[in-house]
Design an enzyme around this catalytic site. Structure first.
Site, short mmCIF file in Angstrom:
data_model
loop_
_atom_site.label_atom_id
_atom_site.label_comp_id
_atom_site.label_asym_id
_atom_site.label_seq_id
_atom_site.Cartn_x
_atom_site.Cartn_y
_atom_site.Cartn_z
N ARG A 130 0.86 -1.18 0.00
CA ARG A 130 0.00 0.00 0.00
C ARG A 130 0.90 1.22 0.00
O ARG A 130 1.47 1.57 1.03
CB ARG A 130 -0.87 -0.03 1.27
N HIS A 134 -3.62 4.75 4.51
CA HIS A 134 -4.72 3.78 4.48
C HIS A 134 -5.91 4.35 3.72
O HIS A 134 -6.43 3.73 2.79
CB HIS A 134 -5.13 3.41 5.90
N TYR A 146 2.95 5.86 11.86
CA TYR A 146 3.32 4.49 12.23
C TYR A 146 4.24 3.79 11.25
O TYR A 146 4.68 2.68 11.50
CB TYR A 146 2.06 3.64 12.43
C1 LIG Z 1 -14.87 -5.66 10.29
C2 LIG Z 1 -14.14 -4.37 10.18
N1 LIG Z 1 -13.33 -3.96 11.15
C3 LIG Z 1 -12.67 -2.81 11.06
C4 LIG Z 1 -12.82 -2.00 9.97
C5 LIG Z 1 -12.07 -0.67 9.87
N2 LIG Z 1 -11.04 -0.84 8.84
C6 LIG Z 1 -11.25 -0.47 7.58
S1 LIG Z 1 -10.03 -0.97 6.54
C7 LIG Z 1 -9.17 -1.67 7.83
C8 LIG Z 1 -7.90 -2.37 7.56
C9 LIG Z 1 -8.07 -3.39 6.50
O1 LIG Z 1 -6.85 -4.03 6.22
P1 LIG Z 1 -6.73 -5.00 5.00
O2 LIG Z 1 -7.78 -6.05 5.08
O3 LIG Z 1 -5.33 -5.47 4.94
O4 LIG Z 1 -7.09 -4.11 3.73
P2 LIG Z 1 -6.31 -2.83 3.21
O5 LIG Z 1 -6.82 -1.65 3.95
O6 LIG Z 1 -4.88 -3.06 3.44
O7 LIG Z 1 -6.67 -2.76 1.77
C10 LIG Z 1 -9.85 -1.50 9.02
C11 LIG Z 1 -9.37 -1.99 10.31
C12 LIG Z 1 -13.70 -2.44 8.96
N3 LIG Z 1 -13.96 -1.72 7.87
N4 LIG Z 1 -14.33 -3.62 9.09
#
Ligand SMILES: Cc1ncc(C[n+]2csc(CCOP(=O)(O)OP(=O)(O)O)c2C)c(N)n1
Ligand SMILES: Cc1ncc(C[n+]2csc(CCOP(=O)(O)OP(=O)(O)O)c2C)c(N)n1
Ligand SMILES: [Mg+2]
Ligand SMILES: [Mg+2]
Lengths: 319, 352, 319, 352
Positions: B257, B261, B270
């Protein structure tokens, strides 16, 4: 037409709908060869071997899978073995099933039924006696149905399966084999959203559903009570309730679930809003205790007893 | 038999195109020059979309947005392997997938302004709306694959999620059901090394995400997620296997990424800047360009032209979105159930 | 004493409780170095590096882990990143956290807090605006708390952390940075189960909590309204509510959540049961629509607006 | 590096004591004759408890009951490896574990009559109440292990579940968190080949349950679950590793549910009788007895004596349970919160 119990009526509805519509499929734990722990699906896998699927022990996965099936074009009926295990599905139901139509502005939908045994009455282990219908009634996009007899179980399940939206179908465990009645073989559907005036009366309206309906019917001797079986809690039949309240001016609501935020709260609030001037007495709720549902030895103390219902009836009559 | 080995696994990593644009011709997937150009143009277009989305956010014209920068090869390479009839279940960071499948770009902008109409998938596409609760949509792909199998369609379902998504219970339940019923479904993990502030090694203690497939009795493979050929090949193979009755596959796209985020995040809190720097050399666009250059099908003027067209196209889509105007407030209620309830009819009058 | 916002007040409460009791630990997604997506835990991991833990993305696992920690003897405070992701925890909350004391007849307990941002107001993506407090109020064994100001956020969180039972602590996202007020550095606790009479009045009682409290306060000009901030929804302060209703005879309840089976239903039903003879008008609920909470462009239409609150006030006054 | 192997696993199966009672002395755990007798007596006692529970159920004196027949070695062998300070999180079919830890047997009967008082664990034990929702208690063990680590206690947590439990999302989330934080926790799967009517191969497509550990970055091992030495050794090793900071272990006890799922089940509907027959030869009690016989520490009169004592003891516990009488109805409410709410005080008056 034959005299059958609710287990047989539900089995009949499932079999007939599967016959009628090849998109109807069943999934769940032990629904195949075993016929389900209550034998609801008994004999069906032999008739429809390619449309009934035993799943791993994974309630959220079962409902999530059913959502994908429904979106694709099937009409899945998922069984959750007991209502106590449906809590794992709340995220799938509330974050997905209930919102797919809205989220996609109608492009996708979720015509799915989640069936589950519900309520106390068989003195089972913990978490096998749940009656948290109110949780699901607070989810726009979900419908909630509770049958109270073999006859309406069949007709309501047919409507639930044909409904274009997700339906949580709560089957009162206590009633599965308690009552037998004439149930037509022929196809019939009971529309979702209509209540049933089980008995007319002029002095007090009693609102109930599922197994509490029967306890109510045992408790009203000596009262000129109008007894309404809601059958569908979400959406509920505002008109039938109001008509009755306007006539009687007194209301007792009876449910198994704990009182705080139970479905009775919604009914009481609604009646207050819409029919207060007709009320001769406060709307009274008779409900489960503010406590965890006990196991067998104390089970009988938890839900409304005949005595508590009669006390409430007297209270509104004497007010 | 005191201590016996009863099962063995090996986890593979696949790379076809290296950072210098050199391809392993022995396993190069069958892609015509036209395909290569199409892929290149999709990479440019997706990046252009992404950059405009970030700009619009900065101008206050778009809500919180999740950039795809760095992950374009994972998204476009996999989506390019799909057939029109396949079903796709994205997470929330798959704009490159939507674009590759031909989803109207103006509707993507509409969605990110906070307008549900943007997720009304056109009738000729089978892509699901964005799923916000991470990891929870995996079983939906499993259900669609199950339905396709029951109906006898030669169709696969494909689900995207992140390294974070692999930790959710629904990931486990979904993949396990898919394995047991040998369903035609492909699981694509975009392991971009981060879940907001959580680095990959704190997300799970397993060395790879790919190996999690073996818990469910099917194959997992890790591919270089910035290598569009590797992603394409692995996806294509997995889809073919799925449709031939071979069951599911888990593909871990090892990528990064490059951005925060989302626009609501500040990764500098971080994440060391240097980490991002080292990944710049692995840029998926650069790599394909070097390959095409060697093949003689890339020139600067070609790229300039592609970029110009992408810019103009994206701008015109933004205009289209603006022209679509605001949604009707009654729509909040209109799509709850197929038909309005009595109560809803009253409420619609109240808000009208 | 300093003027701080709710984010700072919650941060202060967490830091001070961690200082005071070494059994208090924090777990959740991004609560460490990142300080949480709303910066609630900012700076704390630096102070308590061994007592704050970033977890994998696994909400049910987070709450389940907190339950085990609590049973063992810690006082975990778990953060769920948004209320829209707490649905995955319903099974852990309802089947375990709420029942461990009862299930073990007091041998084990679950002194845990689950904090989560709650409600609309920041125009975020889907499922970041949830207000399903009623679900948790229907779970005996769980307490539900909603602060409405920096001052009460600090005092209520302190009580929640010290409480011997599981508390769901819902933080109105819209209020995080909206209001600043004087918040003492010094330790104070606001007891759970007591409501706050924010403004006295004689004509109408308005019940609200969280961010709707502020919308209510903006809407009551021209009404002699008694405004009550419930603060704790489960258990709720029956006495304060009744005293007010007996005085004013009119009640308006305002909440964001969808009306059907919202917490307003409980309040309305309770008031009907206990104070009907004092009512000069029906209890009116002003609530969210019977629909999925919309995203940014339509957000403002969903929850009670000033207009809808004023309409309700006029309705009860003119009844 | 086109296709590279980046990770490898091997799943082992451990057996020490075979069906004929022969032990592999090279890896035999250190158990004195006294220990052996203790184990034997616990096997007999648990089986006696189990049979009496089934009888009481048949007489209508006990509610639905889940028999442990066939799984005694998995339960007693693992529980025997625990230290008093360790924490145990059982599922619902672990009566052999409770008994091994010294839980009052009369309270177990009390529990199965449907009386919560039976799960008020005595103060000197750290065993959790029965967890009915399958698989969902796994994170509790993780949390307890986490707490022990934070507090610096040299304590491990141990969680029991079945093959069915391994499919639940909470299993995944719990094990993953344990792996990431390298917690002192041991996961024991009693793979008894069935989850009600679902055979093991339809529960998950993976060849073993043990291999699922590698998804979470720690070791898994399959042991012969009817071999009390293998179960004991694997558990002992895993507990030591946990307490030494080595992190979690998953132990799959390969065993068989000899009985119906519960007294509410009729396994003949879905399970061929022959399957059960073949497992009779693998009976865990028989195996230990043959071993002890060879060692010269078993005689028929010893066994008769043990059985007699077990019978008497269990009967006296049943009497004790009866003497405890019925619970107070007010207890329904009394344990909801530490203190009664106003509302509850009213309700208690109503039911009193
Ligand atoms: C069930 C859930 N918990 C928390 C969140 C808040 N949140 C949004 S994206 C994210 C991180 C997701 O990480 P990843 O699955 O690796 O996807 P990336 O953001 O790296 O594309 C979080 C914690 C959410 N959307 N859904
Ligand atoms: C979450 C959940 N789903 C369903 C059930 C009903 N149920 C009780 S035991 C069982 C099968 C469990 O299988 P397994 O985990 O292998 O344990 P075993 O019964 O073999 O000991 C099922 C489906 C339950 N108790 N909990
Ligand atoms: Mg990621
Ligand atoms: Mg099993």
């Amino acid at each position: 037409m034959a005299r059958i119990n609710m287990v047989q009526a539900i089995n009949l509805a499932l079999g007939q709908e599967m016959e009628r519509d090849k998109d109807v499929v069943l999934i769940g734990e032990d629904v195949g060869k075993d016929g389900g722990v209550f034998r609801i699906t008994e004999g069906l896998v032999e008739k429809f071997p390619d449309r009934i699927f035993d799943t791993p022990l994974a309630e959220s996965g079962i409902v999530g899978t059913a959502i994908g099936m429904a979106a694709y074009g099937l009409k899945p009926v998922a069984e959750i073995q007991f209502m106590g295990f449906i809590y794992a599905c709340v995220e799938q139901l509330l974050s997905h099933a209930s919102r797919i139509r809205s989220r996609s502005r109608g492009r996708y939908s979720c015509p799915m039924v989640v069936r589950t045994p519900y309520g106390i009455g068989i003195k089972p282990p913990e978490l096998h006696s749940e009656s948290t219908e109110a949780l699901f009634c607070h989810m726009p996009g979900i419908k909630v149905v509770v049958p109270s007899s073999p006859y309406n179980a069949k007709g309501l399940l047919v409507s639930a399966i044909r409904d274009p939206d997700p339906v949580v179908f709560l089957e009162p465990t206590r009633l599965y084999r308690l009552i037998k009645e004439e149930v037509p073989e022929a196809e019939y559907a009971i529309p979702l959203g209509k209540a049933n005036v089980v008995q007319e009366g002029t002095d007090v309206t009693v609102l109930a559903w599922g197994s509490m309906l029967h306890r109510v019917l045992e408790s009203i001797e000596g009262f000129d009570a109008e007894v309404i079986d809601l059958m569908c809690l979400s959406p509920y039949d505002e008109e039938t309730i109001l008509n009755s309240v306007k006539k009687t001016g007194r209301v007792v609501i009876v449910h198994e679930a704990t009182r705080r935020c139970g479905f009775g709260a919604e009914l009481s609030a609604f009646i207050a809003e819409e029919a207060m001037l007709h009320l001769k007495s406060p709307v009274v709720r008779v409900a489960g205790l503010d406590a965890v549902i006990p196991m067998a030895r104390l089970e009988d103390y938890y839900a409304p007893s005949k005595e508590r219902i009669i006390k409430a009836l007297n209270k509104v009559m004497e007010y | 038999m005191p201590e016996n080995i009863i099962e063995k696994f090996e986890i593979k990593h696949l790379q076809i195109l290296d950072e210098k644009g050199n391809a392993d011709t022995a396993i190069l997937p069958n892609l015509s020059d036209n395909d290569l150009k199409k892929l290149f143009e999709l990479l440019i277009l997706s990046r252009q979309f992404d950059q405009r989305a970030l700009q619009l956010h900065a101008e206050g014209r778009l809500g919180t947005y999740a950039s795809i920068l760095g992950q374009e090869a994972s998204q476009i390479g996999s989506a390019y392997a799909l057939e029109k009839t396949d079903w796709v279940f994205p997470s929330f960071r798959e704009m490159g997938v939507y674009i590759t499948l031909g989803y109207p770009i103006w509707m993507l902008f509409q969605y990110w302004t906070g307008d549900e109409r943007g997720m009304k998938t056109p009738d000729d596409l089978n892509i699901f709306p964005v799923s916000v609760p991470v990891g929870t949509h995996t079983p939906h792909a499993v259900g669609a694959a199950f339905a396709a199998k029951i109906k006898g369609h030669k169709t696969a379902a494909l689900s995207y999620f992140g390294d974070g998504g692999s930790s959710k219970g629904d990931f486990h339940e979904g993949l396990n059901i898919a394995g047991v019923h040998k369903l035609p479904v492909v699981f694509i993990c975009q392991n971009n090394q981060w879940a907001i502030s959580l680095p990959r090694e704190k997300q799970t203690a397993s060395k790879t995400i790919a190996q999690k497939a073996y818990s469910y009795g099917f194959e997992g493979i890790q591919v270089d997620g910035n290598d569009i050929f590797a992603v394409y090949k692995a996806t294509k193979d997995a889809l073919e296997k799925a449709k031939a009755g071979g069951g599911p596959t888990l593909i871990e796209c090892f990528t990064y990424r490059m951005s925060d985020h989302t626009t609501a995040d500040d990764a500098s809190r971080y994440r060391p800047k240097e980490d991002v720097e080292t990944w710049k050399d692995k840029d998926p666009l650069l790599r394909l360009k070097l390959y095409m250059q060697k093949k003689g099908i890339w020139t600067q003027s070609y790229e300039d032209d592609v970029k110009k067209k992408a810019t103009e196209f994206v701008d015109s889509e933004i205009k289209k979105e603006e022209a679509a105007g605001l949604p009707d407030s009654k729509d909040i209620i209109n799509y709850t159930y197929k038909d309005l309830t009595q109560r809803q009819k009253k409420e619609i009058k109240e808000i009208a």
